[in-house]
Design an enzyme around this catalytic site. Sequence first.
Site, PDB file in Angstrom:
ATOM      1  N   CYS A 112     -69.982 -71.354  36.891  1.00  0.00           N
ATOM      2  CA  CYS A 112     -69.448 -72.688  36.620  1.00  0.00           C
ATOM      3  C   CYS A 112     -70.083 -73.272  35.356  1.00  0.00           C
ATOM      4  CB  CYS A 112     -69.731 -73.576  37.840  1.00  0.00           C
ATOM      5  SG  CYS A 112     -69.509 -75.336  37.570  1.00  0.00           S
ATOM      6  N   CYS A 118     -71.711 -76.688  35.791  1.00  0.00           N
ATOM      7  CA  CYS A 118     -72.949 -76.525  36.575  1.00  0.00           C
ATOM      8  C   CYS A 118     -74.092 -76.094  35.663  1.00  0.00           C
ATOM      9  CB  CYS A 118     -72.766 -75.472  37.669  1.00  0.00           C
ATOM     10  SG  CYS A 118     -71.524 -75.872  38.911  1.00  0.00           S
TER      11      CYS A 118
END
Length: 143
Positions: free
Chosen positions: A69, A72
């Site tokens: 991600c 993230c």
Amino acid sequence: MSDSLHLVCPHCQAVNRLPGARLDQQPNCGQCHQPLFTGHPVELTAATFGRHLDRNDIPVLVDFWAPWCGPCRMMAPAFVQAAGMLEPHVRLAKVDTEAEPALGAQYHIRSIPTLALFRGGREVARQSGAMTAQDIVRWVRSR
């Protein structure tokens, strides 16, 4: 804040009982003698997650994330920075939903990154999307 607090060691998972007045004095674990607070988030697994939520008498902020991600990975340094600002009054932790899919499913994580704030083992607030360190700290302190 009560007279004594229970804190889970991020290294050996032992539950430590600490006078509340000593929280700001960089306490060490009574079992492994390592610092109870390192200024870095604790990596949690299915085996350690429940213990940290149920046995810590301070709030626990969990970052549900995954290595693939992009947002993230962008937020990761901010989360570490927030740990340095919020500890020792809040424990910051990370759960890799790729490695621990059951935890992501159990907490109905639909998008990542998702921050979930727990008190006394219960979720009290949730926020999805990447945030700066200052935004994380402000969000937690407003809860």
